[in-house]
Design a protein around this motif. Structure first.
Motif: not given
Length: 128
Positions: A117-119, A121-128, A11-19, A3-5
């Motif tokens: 990272m945003d989505a 940028a994260y995708l680049l890390t898992i695709e490389s 380390e493959h964690e996500w953060v949603r603001t706000p909780g 998700p873009d938001e």
């Protein structure tokens, strides 16, 4: 799938603001992480009131394949944890961005959120 938001860590964690708690962020693991782990059978989370430091281990996920550390994406105080996972740890696999969330933290330094990272940028890390 990512998700873009949300914001992401290497380390493959996500953060949603706000909780849900005032001033908090909600934390979980990504689809990529849960898929790599396989069927999650046990979750060990930090306790409410614990202080976590960005980049350090604060819990574990145990799957049928292995045990994996959970890293704190930001520093701060734990103000909530997903108690539902005690009885149904498979929620992390079935709904990693919803019911499978892990814990909430009130960041002590909100500038740490800017380092995530945003989505794309994260995708680049898992695709490389």
């Amino acid at each position: 799938m990512y998700p873009d938001e949300l914001q992401y860590t290497s380390e493959h964690e996500w953060v949603r603001t706000p909780g849900e708690q005032e001033g908090s962020v909600r934390i979980g693991i990504t689809h990529y992480a849960q898929d790599a782990l396989g069927d999650i059978v046990y979750v060990s989370l930090p306790e409410v009131g614990d202080v976590v430091e960005a980049g350090t281990t604060c819990g574990e996920l145990e799957s049928t394949k292995s045990v994996s550390d959970i890293y704190a994406p930001v520093s701060g105080e734990v103000v909530g944890r997903n108690e539902t996972l005690d009885a149904t740890p498979e929620l992390v696999n079935n709904d990693p961005y919803g019911g499978g969330w892990l814990f909430e933290v009130v960041p002590s330094d909100r500038t740490e959120l800017d380092e995530l990272m945003d989505a794309p940028a994260y995708l680049l890390t898992i695709e490389s």
